[in-house]
Design a protein around this motif. Structure first.
Motif, PDB file in Angstrom:
ATOM      1  N   GLU A 116       0.873  -1.171   0.000  1.00  0.00           N
ATOM      2  CA  GLU A 116       0.000   0.000   0.000  1.00  0.00           C
ATOM      3  C   GLU A 116       0.915   1.227   0.000  1.00  0.00           C
ATOM      4  OE1 GLU A 116      -3.353  -0.127  -0.370  1.00  0.00           O
ATOM      5  OE2 GLU A 116      -3.239  -2.306  -0.392  1.00  0.00           O
ATOM      6  N   ARG A 117       0.877   2.048   1.048  1.00  0.00           N
ATOM      7  CA  ARG A 117       1.758   3.217   1.097  1.00  0.00           C
ATOM      8  C   ARG A 117       2.923   3.029   2.051  1.00  0.00           C
ATOM      9  NH1 ARG A 117      -2.576   7.712   2.380  1.00  0.00           N
ATOM     10  NH2 ARG A 117      -2.487   6.390   4.195  1.00  0.00           N
ATOM     11  N   LEU A 118       3.102   1.801   2.546  1.00  0.00           N
ATOM     12  CA  LEU A 118       4.137   1.539   3.542  1.00  0.00           C
ATOM     13  C   LEU A 118       5.384   0.941   2.912  1.00  0.00           C
ATOM     14  CD1 LEU A 118       1.785  -0.140   6.156  1.00  0.00           C
ATOM     15  CD2 LEU A 118       2.526   2.247   6.097  1.00  0.00           C
ATOM     16  N   ALA A 119       6.528   1.466   3.270  1.00  0.00           N
ATOM     17  CA  ALA A 119       7.805   0.922   2.796  1.00  0.00           C
ATOM     18  C   ALA A 119       8.182  -0.249   3.696  1.00  0.00           C
ATOM     19  CB  ALA A 119       8.885   1.991   2.835  1.00  0.00           C
TER      20      ALA A 119
END
Length: 121
Positions: free
Chosen positions: A99-102
């Protein structure tokens, strides 16, 4: 080690529940320790079947998860978070987006470390 953690967690959890059911006050520190051990037992689960099937065993000190955060990756590599960020910027360490997490794959961290050993030879 995992069996010991599980055993201690279960024993302490039962003890705390027994004390609570008898109306005996449980010290806050004991409740916090119990919650912490339960959390550890949950994240230290058996490696994914895919990893076992493919034979990609890794260091037993590495969490049995496929992905770790930047802070966890830094801790596992024994470097600062900033060093991890520089390695990513230089293309020497790969990060993936969930998603938007590294996140960092354990396999990529292992490959980076193995590459260091090969580069030294």
């Amino acid at each position: 080690m995992l069996e010991t953690l599980t055993h201690v967690t279960l024993a302490l959890s039962r003890h705390v529940r027994q004390l609570q059911s008898e109306g005996i006050a449980v010290p806050r520190e004991v409740e916090e320790l119990t919650a912490f051990l339960v959390h550890l037992a949950r994240i230290r689960h058996v490696p994914p079947a895919v990893a076992v099937k493919n034979g990609s065993h890794h260091d037993p000190n590495v969490p049995d998860r496929m992905l770790v955060t930047k802070h966890e990756a830094a801790h596992l590599l024994g470097v600062s978070v900033r060093t991890v960020e520089r390695l990513v910027a230089a293309g020497r360490l790969q990060q993936v987006q969930v998603e938007r997490l590294a996140r960092f794959r354990i396999g990529d961290l292992e490959a980076y470390v193995h590459g260091l050993a090969e580069a030294a030879n």
